[in-house]
Design an enzyme around this catalytic site. Structure first.
Site, PDB file in Angstrom:
ATOM      1  N   LYS A  70      38.405  32.102  34.074  1.00  0.00           N
ATOM      2  CA  LYS A  70      38.330  32.376  35.358  1.00  0.00           C
ATOM      3  C   LYS A  70      37.180  32.249  35.898  1.00  0.00           C
ATOM      4  O   LYS A  70      37.240  32.129  37.463  1.00  0.00           O
ATOM      5  CB  LYS A  70      38.134  34.033  35.108  1.00  0.00           C
ATOM      6  CG  LYS A  70      39.190  34.789  34.491  1.00  0.00           C
ATOM      7  CD  LYS A  70      38.685  36.414  34.026  1.00  0.00           C
ATOM      8  CE  LYS A  70      37.614  36.068  33.751  1.00  0.00           C
ATOM      9  NZ  LYS A  70      37.499  36.087  32.092  1.00  0.00           N
ATOM     10  N   PHE A 300      36.369  38.323  30.907  1.00  0.00           N
ATOM     11  CA  PHE A 300      36.693  39.358  29.750  1.00  0.00           C
ATOM     12  C   PHE A 300      38.779  38.874  29.787  1.00  0.00           C
ATOM     13  O   PHE A 300      38.444  38.958  31.880  1.00  0.00           O
ATOM     14  CB  PHE A 300      37.014  39.930  28.269  1.00  0.00           C
ATOM     15  CG  PHE A 300      36.700  39.580  27.775  1.00  0.00           C
ATOM     16  CD1 PHE A 300      36.470  37.992  26.598  1.00  0.00           C
ATOM     17  CD2 PHE A 300      35.177  39.782  26.818  1.00  0.00           C
ATOM     18  CE1 PHE A 300      35.459  37.373  26.088  1.00  0.00           C
ATOM     19  CE2 PHE A 300      33.928  39.152  26.308  1.00  0.00           C
ATOM     20  CZ  PHE A 300      34.189  37.844  25.852  1.00  0.00           C
TER      21      PHE A 300
END
Length: 554
Positions: A70, A300
């Site tokens: 990410k 996450f």
């Protein structure tokens, strides 16, 4: 193939004053930490005028233990926008040294989508982690000293809830005994540490909007309870001022740059599985004043970091995101389709076909918040053409905006397809709204997240959790937000339930108050607040050569 560290070391960084000039920040407002990083004066940032800028959240599907990139996508997207002549910057969290020396590595991106100085950011950086650790542990020391010095507040030593912290994975600190053997050492009791990034002080630093707000929040933190069950706060032991003093500079955002010279704020670093998983409100709001496009990430999968970003950070910071990007890797999709961890680099279309259910669940969840969603495939070298083609066809059939993200290999040039999809998403209807109201009961808020986001059948509360809920209601803490602590590997509290499970029970073991942060931490399953190192830590492969050059950091 060059490592991330080699690429970073070979890049000639611009002086940080040059990066500040791109944002029109005067040099006098910088607190320099060498040539390549600086803090920015908080008073200067708070005095800037608001503007209508776009806030873009980068989140992901339920990840593998290695993470899905990410940060790499966030950095690449900011670089890609700037390459088109837009005024963009990124806002990232500071890495914890626990994962750096453990399994996941750092949090500065990878390949040609990195922030630098990579080594410094992943290690000591500007000292924020140390300041947070020191402030937390000063409060612990003053609390125990108050008990030792006659206990004027009538604190029950068996009801001390404030934990010391350390920014390192150390399982031996999960259960300890303090003040052993001699009365001069204090009152002996069992205790445990948490990792710094899971501490309430970390959460507060990321949610505070000013120094006065920081001190107020610290003062409200609950440390212990009296013999008759009344809460004791930091303000009552008179530690709020000293703790704020330790954090005075830490509250200022850290300015660094990408390999391509894009400005980046790297500030605050709470974990998303046991904390709220977002960088600081101070940095995000400052970035929105300084640029037209702000790209940030949440830890996450979207069930954890994104949910908390949208329900906690955006609510407290009065932020309205413009769009979301959900990162999906082929390897994670195959993992959620049942492929074995040691087989993820092999082509497996059957596992991929099953695994997209996890991606679809996350997409639908984000749309339930009223936000436009773009799917980004963070491309890995092991991804086959057949696997990529399947994902392209699947997203087209579902009418989900999709683009390859190739920033790792190509920098901003590899991000242009994603840039175009994001710019289109910014034109779509935005009906953003958190999925619960803080005025709802504790049980209603928990069950809204469990059923709407996780697709749980029901929530089962332990006797300890039931007692905690009653205590929260008695003390007026039932109107706080909810911060779920849960495994990141599954929508459930059981890491083995991969894919998109439904009809399971969510088990709430305990509920802790973080009154300074403004939320209740709901512990589910067997989640740990102090991680441990793996059998072969990344630290085994790190070091410094004779010339002082680092190696092994990733």
């Amino acid at each position: 193939m060059k490592t991330d560290l080699e690429i970073a070391q070979e890049t000639k960084a611009l002086n940080i004053q040059t990066i500040a000039e791109k944002l029109h920040i005067p040099e006098k407002e910088l607190y320099l930490y060498g040539k390549d990083k600086a803090k920015v004066n908080l008073n200067y940032l708070s005095g800037l005028s608001e503007k209508r800028s776009h806030l873009i959240l980068v989140t992901g599907i339920s990840p593998t233990k290695a993470g899905e990139g990410k940060s790499t996508v966030t950095i690449g997207l900011a670089d890609g926008l700037n390459a088109q002549g837009k005024k963009a910057m990124a806002c990232l969290r500071e890495p914890s040294m626990g994962p750096v020396f453990g399994l996941k590595g750092g949090a500065t991106g990878g390949g040609y989508s990195q922030v630098i100085p990579m080594e410094s950011i992943n290690l000591h950086f500007t000292g924020d982690m140390h300041a947070i650790t020191a402030a937390n542990n000063l409060i612990a020391a003053m609390l125990d000293n108050s008990i030792y010095q006659g206990n004027p507040l009538n604190i029950d030593p068996e009801k001390v809830v404030w934990k010391r912290c350390l920014d390192m994975n150390d399982r031996t600190l999960r259960e300890i005994t303090i003040a052993q053997n001699k009365k001069v050492n204090g009152v002996e009791r069992t205790d445990h540490f948490v990792i710094t990034v899971a501490s309430e002080i970390m959460a507060i630093l990321c949610l505070a909007t000013s120094l006065s707000d920081l001190q107020d929040r610290i003062g409200r933190c609950v440390l212990a309870y009296t013999m008759d069950g009344q809460p004791i706060t930091v303000k009552q032991i008179q530690a709020d001022g000293a703790a704020t003093l330790l954090l005075k500079e830490a509250l200022m955002p850290n300015l660094v740059q990408t390999l391509e010279g894009t400005p980046v704020f790297v500030h605050g670093g709470p974990f998303a599985n046991i904390a709220h998983g977002c960088n600081s409100i101070v940095a995000t709001k400052a970035a929105l004043k300084l640029s037209d496009y702000v790209i940030t990430e949440a830890g996450f999968g979207a069930d954890l970091g994104a949910e908390k970003f949208l329900d906690i950070k955006c609510r407290m910071g009065n932020l309205k995101p413009s769009a979301t990007v959900i990162v999906a890797t082929i390897r994670a999709l195959k993992f959620h389709g049942g492929a074995k961890v040691d087989q993820l680099e092999k082509e497996d279309l059957e596992a991929l076909k099953k695994g997209v259910a996890n991606l679809e669940r996350h997409v639908k969840n984000l749309k339930n918040f009223g936000l436009p969603v773009v799917i980004a495939n963070n491309r890995f070298a092991s991804d086959t053409e057949a696997e990529l083609e399947f994902l392209k066809i699947w997203t087209k059939e579902k009418n989900y905006p999709f683009a390859l993200s190739e920033g790792w290999a190509k920098g901003s040039k590899g991000m242009q397809a994603l840039v175009e999809q994001v710019l289109l998403a910014l034109k779509q209807e935005n009906r953003f709204k958190p999925i619960y109201e803080v005025s709802q009961s504790i049980e209603e808020k928990i069950e809204t997240i469990a059923k709407k986001i996780y697709q749980a059948k029901s929530v089962i509360y332990s006797k300890q959790a039931q007692a905690a809920i009653q205590k929260m209601k008695e003390n007026g803490w039932d109107q706080l937000a909810i911060c779920m602590a849960k495994t990141p590997l599954s929508f459930s509290d059981d890491a083995s339930l991969i894919g998109a499970p439904t009809g399971f029970d969510l088990h709430v073991q305990d509920i802790l108050v973080s009154s300074g942060a403004g939320f209740l931490v709901v512990l589910t399953g067997s989640v740990m607040t102090m991680p441990g190192l793996p059998k072969e830590p990344a630290a085994n492969r790190m070091g410094v050569d004779e010339s002082g050059k680092s190696f092994g950091i990733f």
